[in-house]
Scaffold this active site. Structure first.
Site, short mmCIF file in Angstrom:
data_model
loop_
_atom_site.label_atom_id
_atom_site.label_comp_id
_atom_site.label_asym_id
_atom_site.label_seq_id
_atom_site.Cartn_x
_atom_site.Cartn_y
_atom_site.Cartn_z
N GLU A 53 -8.09 -1.49 -18.64
CA GLU A 53 -9.03 -2.54 -18.22
C GLU A 53 -10.46 -2.19 -18.61
OE1 GLU A 53 -6.42 -4.15 -14.39
OE2 GLU A 53 -7.80 -2.47 -14.17
N GLY A 82 -9.28 1.61 3.65
CA GLY A 82 -8.77 0.94 2.45
C GLY A 82 -7.71 -0.08 2.83
N ASP A 116 -1.75 5.54 -0.38
CA ASP A 116 -1.72 6.44 -1.54
C ASP A 116 -1.57 7.90 -1.16
OD1 ASP A 116 -2.07 4.18 -3.01
OD2 ASP A 116 -4.13 4.58 -3.60
#
Length: 451
Positions: free
Chosen positions: A184, A22, A322
């Site tokens: 969103e 990522g 994260d």
């Protein structure tokens, strides 16, 4: 088997294993370019995913290739980086070895001098993993394509439904979680119904689609502050999204969901599509490393690190992005990028012979942004608060700048230009697998692409 690693002429080349491709893992790998370091990047997927735009892939605005790019293509000029498709299954911190398994089976080992865990997070259902069968989250490319099937499939099922109640149910969508992803998605589904699909069906009126947004807090996009949160709520309401705040989802099933409202009463909502955008948890690989290295984890399973992002007693192990827990830093792309680069730079400095103490990691907050609909976005950069058209244009600039690869940027800009000017979405192809809640295929005994 043991994965072979290259060595310098004197056999002293440093071996770095990065788990996860990522933002954090990618920025770490890039930082070792032209250094005498052999980097092995291990990931369960062969691509880097631009997660902030995953919802646009799910709602037909962008293609998979515009939000995902092969890791090998991104790192093709980094000759000291080897990408391996495998899933990590364990760590031997004494021998400094990462254990993994190949997709088709077969164990593989990666010896390391330095380990960087950048595995990201997964969707959390707060102890109710059974909800996942009926309410997919959105963390992977597979998740986005499943949501695309659920959303577009729902309109198709409504078109052919003869029972008014069944039709109403297929045209009802529930989003759980009013953070950026939930907001969103909610905005995009309503925009999809009121513009893109509004004149493409003969037996249904897509504009009648109901979008319900549930959240346990008292405002959408609460971390953006009351001003922008209020503007987001107003924009969603104008779009036709129904906000149900102070509401806790207590059950999700194939018929919809059950919600406990602010007054404590429970209400059942019959909806055809439930999407989950609330909460994150560390992946199982974090538990494996914490157990092997004696690391401490927070409530979400993220590994607590020292100010230099290493584990206590293990300066050779860094945890970034994260999956890392430090000073309540948010789980956003900027944190991942900066921590990945920091961890690699610390190792790089040692390789370069710099023996001075490493300064503690310091996060530079470059702001946050959330897209609601065409001409509607909220952006927070320091003390600057933007919304409406100005916020939307700022959002465009930010995401174009951070998209990985020229092809991705060009393709996204072209798709946005077509979508925004002609109210159309070209990326709407989907199969009939798992269109219905519960993961069932709508066609039985089918052969070909749909099975």
């Amino acid at each position: 088997m043991t994965q072979p690693t290259s060595s310098g002429a004197d056999g002293s080349q440093r071996r770095v294993v990065i788990v996860g491709g990522g933002f954090a893992g990618l920025f770490a790998a890039r930082a070792f370019r032209r250094r005498p370091v052999q980097v092995t990047l291990v990931d369960r997927a062969a691509h880097h995913l631009f997660q902030p735009l995953l919802y646009q892939c799910a709602t037909g605005m962008l293609s998979e290739g515009q939000v995902a790019m092969p890791l090998r293509a991104i790192l093709r000029k980094h000759r000291n980086v080897d990408c391996v498709l495998a899933e990590v299954t364990g760590f031997d911190v004494d021998r400094r070895v990462v254990h993994a398994i190949r997709p088709t089976g077969g164990d593989i080992e990666f010896p390391y001098d330095d380990l960087i865990l950048a595995a990201g997070v997964r969707q959390s259902y707060f102890g109710h993993d059974e909800f996942a069968e009926f309410a997919p989250g959105m963390k992977t490319l597979s998740d986005a394509l499943k949501i695309r099937r659920r959303v577009f499939g729902a309109f198709e099922m409504a078109q052919s439904a003869t029972d008014p109640e069944e039709r109403r149910r297929w045209l009802s969508f529930a989003l759980v979680g009013a953070g950026p992803t939930g907001v969103e998605l909610a905005g995009q589904i309503r925009e999809l119904a009121t513009s893109t699909l509004s004149k493409q069906f003969h037996k249904i009126d897509p504009t009648e689609a109901t979008v319900l947004l549930f959240d346990g807090g008292d405002a959408p996009l609460a971390p953006f502050g009351p001003k922008l949160s209020g503007k987001a709520a107003a924009a969603l309401t104008r779009l036709g999204v129904e906000l149900h705040l102070g509401s806790i989802v207590t059950d999700v099933n194939r018929n919809g969901l059950v919600v406990r409202g602010p007054d404590g009463t429970s209400t059942s909502y019959q909806v055809g599509t439930v999407l989950w955008a609330a909460g994150v948890a560390a992946p199982p690989v974090a538990d494996l490393l914490a157990k092997a290295a004696g690391g401490e984890q927070d409530r979400a399973g993220r590994i607590k690190v020292q100010p230099d992002l290493t584990l206590p007693g293990h300066p050779e192990i860094s945890v970034v992005g994260d999956v890392m827990s430090l000073d309540d830093l948010p789980g956003v792309g900027e944190v991942a990028m900066q921590t990945g680069y920091y961890a690699a730079k610390r190792i790089r400095n040692e390789v370069d012979g710099h023996t001075g103490p490493q300064k503690p990691f310091k996060y530079r907050d470059l702001g946050s942004a959330a897209y609601i609909a065409r001409g509607q976005a909220v952006v927070e950069v320091g003390k600057v608060r933007l919304s409406g058209w100005i916020g939307w244009l700022s959002w465009l600039g930010i995401h174009i700048a951070f998209l990985t690869g020229f092809r991705n940027r060009f393709g996204a800009v072209l798709s946005w230009a077509i979508a925004f000017s002609r109210e159309t979405r070209r990326e709407r192809a989907f199969t009939m697998q798992q269109v219905a809640p519960g993961g069932a295929d709508l066609y039985r005994n089918r052969t070909g692409d749909d099975t």
